[in-house]
Design a protein around this motif. Structure first.
Motif, PDB file in Angstrom:
ATOM      1  N   TRP A 127      12.856  -7.492  42.294  1.00  0.00           N
ATOM      2  CA  TRP A 127      11.474  -7.398  42.753  1.00  0.00           C
ATOM      3  C   TRP A 127      10.557  -8.108  41.758  1.00  0.00           C
ATOM      4  O   TRP A 127      10.699  -7.944  40.543  1.00  0.00           O
ATOM      5  CB  TRP A 127      11.057  -5.938  42.879  1.00  0.00           C
ATOM      6  CG  TRP A 127      11.780  -5.197  43.970  1.00  0.00           C
ATOM      7  CD1 TRP A 127      12.579  -5.726  44.955  1.00  0.00           C
ATOM      8  CD2 TRP A 127      11.771  -3.785  44.179  1.00  0.00           C
ATOM      9  NE1 TRP A 127      13.057  -4.732  45.772  1.00  0.00           N
ATOM     10  CE2 TRP A 127      12.579  -3.528  45.318  1.00  0.00           C
ATOM     11  CE3 TRP A 127      11.152  -2.718  43.534  1.00  0.00           C
ATOM     12  CZ2 TRP A 127      12.781  -2.249  45.810  1.00  0.00           C
ATOM     13  CZ3 TRP A 127      11.358  -1.436  44.020  1.00  0.00           C
ATOM     14  CH2 TRP A 127      12.158  -1.196  45.140  1.00  0.00           C
ATOM     15  N   ALA A 146       7.248  -9.187  39.462  1.00  0.00           N
ATOM     16  CA  ALA A 146       6.257  -8.434  38.688  1.00  0.00           C
ATOM     17  C   ALA A 146       4.834  -8.826  39.047  1.00  0.00           C
ATOM     18  O   ALA A 146       3.883  -8.135  38.659  1.00  0.00           O
ATOM     19  CB  ALA A 146       6.499  -8.653  37.195  1.00  0.00           C
ATOM     20  N   ASP A 147       4.664  -9.929  39.785  1.00  0.00           N
ATOM     21  CA  ASP A 147       3.333 -10.371  40.145  1.00  0.00           C
ATOM     22  C   ASP A 147       3.398 -11.094  41.488  1.00  0.00           C
ATOM     23  O   ASP A 147       4.461 -11.550  41.918  1.00  0.00           O
ATOM     24  CB  ASP A 147       2.767 -11.308  39.075  1.00  0.00           C
ATOM     25  CG  ASP A 147       1.256 -11.438  39.144  1.00  0.00           C
ATOM     26  OD1 ASP A 147       0.640 -10.691  39.944  1.00  0.00           O
ATOM     27  OD2 ASP A 147       0.697 -12.281  38.432  1.00  0.00           O
ATOM     28  N   ARG A 206      -0.833  -8.008  44.412  1.00  0.00           N
ATOM     29  CA  ARG A 206      -1.543  -7.399  43.283  1.00  0.00           C
ATOM     30  C   ARG A 206      -3.009  -7.107  43.612  1.00  0.00           C
ATOM     31  O   ARG A 206      -3.659  -6.302  42.935  1.00  0.00           O
ATOM     32  CB  ARG A 206      -1.481  -8.322  42.072  1.00  0.00           C
ATOM     33  CG  ARG A 206      -0.210  -8.207  41.260  1.00  0.00           C
ATOM     34  CD  ARG A 206      -0.232  -6.958  40.426  1.00  0.00           C
ATOM     35  NE  ARG A 206       0.875  -6.909  39.475  1.00  0.00           N
ATOM     36  CZ  ARG A 206       1.102  -5.900  38.662  1.00  0.00           C
ATOM     37  NH1 ARG A 206       0.287  -4.847  38.693  1.00  0.00           N
ATOM     38  NH2 ARG A 206       2.113  -5.899  37.834  1.00  0.00           N
ATOM     39  N   SER A 248      -0.540  -1.695  42.530  1.00  0.00           N
ATOM     40  CA  SER A 248      -0.296  -1.805  41.092  1.00  0.00           C
ATOM     41  C   SER A 248       1.062  -2.424  40.788  1.00  0.00           C
ATOM     42  O   SER A 248       1.233  -3.060  39.750  1.00  0.00           O
ATOM     43  CB  SER A 248      -0.394  -0.415  40.439  1.00  0.00           C
ATOM     44  OG  SER A 248       0.576   0.471  40.991  1.00  0.00           O
ATOM     45  N   ASP A 249       2.052  -2.220  41.663  1.00  0.00           N
ATOM     46  CA  ASP A 249       3.361  -2.834  41.457  1.00  0.00           C
ATOM     47  C   ASP A 249       4.045  -3.028  42.810  1.00  0.00           C
ATOM     48  O   ASP A 249       3.542  -2.601  43.849  1.00  0.00           O
ATOM     49  CB  ASP A 249       4.236  -2.001  40.504  1.00  0.00           C
ATOM     50  CG  ASP A 249       4.405  -0.550  40.952  1.00  0.00           C
ATOM     51  OD1 ASP A 249       4.581  -0.317  42.174  1.00  0.00           O
ATOM     52  OD2 ASP A 249       4.359   0.351  40.103  1.00  0.00           O
ATOM     53  N   TYR A 250       5.191  -3.681  42.785  1.00  0.00           N
ATOM     54  CA  TYR A 250       5.886  -4.054  44.017  1.00  0.00           C
ATOM     55  C   TYR A 250       6.393  -2.819  44.764  1.00  0.00           C
ATOM     56  O   TYR A 250       6.345  -2.761  45.989  1.00  0.00           O
ATOM     57  CB  TYR A 250       7.057  -4.982  43.680  1.00  0.00           C
ATOM     58  CG  TYR A 250       7.550  -5.809  44.851  1.00  0.00           C
ATOM     59  CD1 TYR A 250       6.850  -6.934  45.260  1.00  0.00           C
ATOM     60  CD2 TYR A 250       8.719  -5.469  45.540  1.00  0.00           C
ATOM     61  CE1 TYR A 250       7.292  -7.712  46.324  1.00  0.00           C
ATOM     62  CE2 TYR A 250       9.157  -6.240  46.597  1.00  0.00           C
ATOM     63  CZ  TYR A 250       8.450  -7.357  46.996  1.00  0.00           C
ATOM     64  OH  TYR A 250       8.879  -8.116  48.060  1.00  0.00           O
ATOM     65  N   GLU A 251       6.862  -1.827  44.028  1.00  0.00           N
ATOM     66  CA  GLU A 251       7.369  -0.620  44.678  1.00  0.00           C
ATOM     67  C   GLU A 251       6.264   0.121  45.417  1.00  0.00           C
ATOM     68  O   GLU A 251       6.487   0.650  46.508  1.00  0.00           O
ATOM     69  CB  GLU A 251       8.020   0.307  43.653  1.00  0.00           C
ATOM     70  CG  GLU A 251       8.683   1.518  44.306  1.00  0.00           C
ATOM     71  CD  GLU A 251       9.487   2.342  43.315  1.00  0.00           C
ATOM     72  OE1 GLU A 251      10.276   3.185  43.769  1.00  0.00           O
ATOM     73  OE2 GLU A 251       9.323   2.137  42.104  1.00  0.00           O
ATOM     74  N   GLN A 252       5.062   0.131  44.865  1.00  0.00           N
ATOM     75  CA  GLN A 252       3.944   0.767  45.554  1.00  0.00           C
ATOM     76  C   GLN A 252       3.640   0.035  46.855  1.00  0.00           C
ATOM     77  O   GLN A 252       3.331   0.661  47.869  1.00  0.00           O
ATOM     78  CB  GLN A 252       2.710   0.789  44.650  1.00  0.00           C
ATOM     79  CG  GLN A 252       1.544   1.558  45.268  1.00  0.00           C
ATOM     80  CD  GLN A 252       0.262   1.442  44.461  1.00  0.00           C
ATOM     81  OE1 GLN A 252      -0.136   0.336  44.091  1.00  0.00           O
ATOM     82  NE2 GLN A 252      -0.364   2.580  44.176  1.00  0.00           N
TER      83      GLN A 252
END
Length: 313
Positions: A222, A224-225, A229, A233-237
């Motif tokens: 996954w 990181a950016d 965004r 806040s992150d990919y899992e969210q």
């Protein structure tokens, strides 16, 4: 001769009465830019004029509302999600009264649009059991935004458009499924070899289905950016927001109600594989402008349509 004239008179009278009812229904079920009452044109053009009439008929869809819903199941493979985070002001005007757009971001000024495309696995009624394997496996694409019902707070998706590569399935869904504004694709393909590049094509021809072409390949992990965004806040969210969508919402103001179609997917977030690559779509650009797409793949989904419920607007 007299008998023939009598039959002809009955046919003409029935046709005139049908058209009169159709005209009355069109006053309340008015044409919209997106959704179930957006114009429908089959890609075969003039040769499909009778199909166009059927698909655009308010009377036939009013009759379809009386058909009790039945459970459906499909062993879906290769679900490609193409997503956009876009200014909420672009999407909010497309949401029908009774539903509200789910807003995201620190200022609540962002929204998300997704079109996901997949291959059905013998889509059919649950009651067919093992005989369902005799049914075809069409390719389908769903174009959705994320909404909630103002009165009950129920959250779900609202389909701006849906498309499939079988005319029979398109007409069946259009007549009987409140949430599905189904159109017909002239050509559609989804090639997704295990661990290789994924090629997606949605070609509407001269019809009203949405278009897309994508050439994607999997990322090792996954990211990181990315464009997500702007709202997460992150990919899992982002995945936790986008993937567990088990409800489609639609509005029938002439009945004063919101319809909830409850489905079961049960997709674990860890099964999602991030993708990267170019996506080109005139239909998507009309909705999101220059927003940048981001994509991921779900290899397998056990789809179940469970029930249809109705709530007051």
């Amino acid at each position: 001769m007299l008998a023939f004239l009598a039959v002809l008179g009955l046919v003409l009278s029935a046709g005139s009465a049908t058209w009169a009812v159709e005209r009355v229904l069109r006053r309340t079920r008015q044409q919209t830019r997106y959704g179930r009452y957006a114009p429908w044109i089959h890609p075969r053009g003039r040769l499909a004029a009778p199909l166009n009439w059927v698909a655009n008929s308010r009377l036939l869809r009013a009759l379809g509302e009386r058909i009790p819903p039945v459970g459906f199941v499909s062993d879906i493979t290769d679900v490609v999600y193409v997503n956009y985070v876009v200014g909420a002001h672009r999407i909010a005007p497309l949401i029908p009264p009774g539903l509200e757009l789910q807003r995201m971001g620190e200022a609540g000024d962002q929204a998300m649009l997704t079109f996901l495309t997949y291959r059905h696995g013998h889509l059919g009624p649950t009651l067919l059991g093992r005989w369902r394997r005799l049914l075809p496996s069409p390719l389908q694409s769903n174009w959705r935004v994320y909404v909630h019902h103002r009165r009950t707070g129920a959250r779900g998706v609202y389909f701006l458009s849906t498309a499939i590569d079988h005319t029979f399935h398109a007409l069946g869904a259009r007549m009987t499924a409140e949430a599905l504004p189904m159109h017909v694709l002239e050509r559609a393909s989804l090639v997704a070899p295990e661990g290789s590049r994924i090629d997606l094509l949605l070609d509407p021809g001269r019809g009203t289905a949405p278009d897309a072409e994508a050439h994607l390949h999997p990322l090792p992990e996954w990211p990181a950016d990315g464009p997500w965004r702007r709202a997460f806040s992150d990919y899992e969210q982002m995945l936790a927001y986008c993937v567990p969508q088990d409800r489609a919402l639609s509005v029938q103001p002439w009945h004063g109600r919101v319809t909830r179609q409850e489905i079961s997917l049960g997709i674990p977030l860890e099964a999602c594989r991030a993708l990267t690559g170019p996506v080109v779509s005139i239909a998507a650009s009309a909705l999101v402008g220059d927003a940048e797409p981001f994509a991921f793949l779900v290899p397998h989904v056990k789809f179940r349509f469970e029930t249809e419920e109705r709530d007051p607007i």
